[in-house]
Design a protein around this motif. Structure first.
Motif, short mmCIF file in Angstrom:
data_model
loop_
_atom_site.label_atom_id
_atom_site.label_comp_id
_atom_site.label_asym_id
_atom_site.label_seq_id
_atom_site.Cartn_x
_atom_site.Cartn_y
_atom_site.Cartn_z
N GLY A 9 1.01 -1.35 -0.01
CA GLY A 9 -0.10 0.09 0.05
C GLY A 9 1.09 1.55 0.06
O GLY A 9 1.62 1.21 0.09
N LEU A 20 -0.25 -5.12 -4.65
CA LEU A 20 -0.43 -5.28 -3.36
C LEU A 20 -0.29 -6.35 -3.00
O LEU A 20 -0.86 -7.37 -4.02
N ARG A 38 -12.17 -3.65 1.12
CA ARG A 38 -11.16 -2.34 0.93
C ARG A 38 -11.82 -2.00 1.62
O ARG A 38 -13.55 -2.35 2.08
N THR A 91 -9.10 4.77 -2.54
CA THR A 91 -8.82 5.29 -1.35
C THR A 91 -9.57 4.16 0.23
O THR A 91 -10.51 4.51 -0.07
N TYR A 94 -6.49 -2.22 2.36
CA TYR A 94 -7.51 -3.03 1.53
C TYR A 94 -7.16 -4.21 2.45
O TYR A 94 -5.76 -4.30 3.21
N THR A 121 -3.58 -2.66 4.29
CA THR A 121 -2.60 -2.10 4.15
C THR A 121 -2.90 -0.90 3.52
O THR A 121 -4.53 -1.52 3.10
N GLN A 122 -3.24 0.48 4.17
CA GLN A 122 -3.75 1.48 3.37
C GLN A 122 -3.39 2.12 1.87
O GLN A 122 -2.01 1.89 1.78
N VAL A 123 -3.98 2.25 1.80
CA VAL A 123 -3.68 2.82 -0.09
C VAL A 123 -4.56 4.02 -0.44
O VAL A 123 -5.77 4.73 -0.08
#
Length: 127
Positions: A9, A20, A38, A91, A94, A121-123
């Motif tokens: 991410g 990812l 997500r 955004t 995930y 994990t941040q996107v």
């Protein structure tokens, strides 16, 4: 004990790409379905994509179809989510998940059907 670890991410501009990864351990996953979900702030967790490990059969949410690709590497016990043409609405945090549900004719798409989850994990996609 099943263990899933997501990575990859980050922050990307709209139109950009990210990949990812979800490293899976603790089982032989040939009988499992691997999914990506997500969750954006203030929204419910939603299905993104899934792959039946044994057959490679895939399914996508309509919002990502044609932009995202899910795949797996048997040797590395890893599932990937290639995300192209990213939009600000992508955004979210995930999550990778897995379940023994799923057949050639049916792919689980609801979070209730998945038994094991990674930490997320941040996107973030900037406009």
């Amino acid at each position: 004990q099943v263990h899933l670890v997501e990575s990859g991410g980050g922050l990307v501009q709209a139109g950009g790409s990210l990949r990812l990864s979800c490293a899976a351990s603790g089982r032989t996953f040939s009988s499992y379905t691997m999914g990506w979900f997500r969750q954006a702030p203030g929204k419910e967790r939603e299905f993104v994509a899934a792959i039946i490990w044994s057959s490679g059969r895939t399914r996508y949410a309509s919002s990502v179809k044609g932009r995202f690709t899910i795949s797996r590497d048997n040797a590395k016990n890893t599932v990937y989510l290639q995300m192209n043409s990213l939009k600000p609405e992508d955004t979210a945090v995930y999550y990778c998940a897995t379940t023994m549900a799923g057949t050639y004719y049916y792919t689980p798409t609801t979070s209730d059907e998945y038994d094991y989850w990674g930490q997320g994990t941040q996107v973030t996609v900037s406009s």
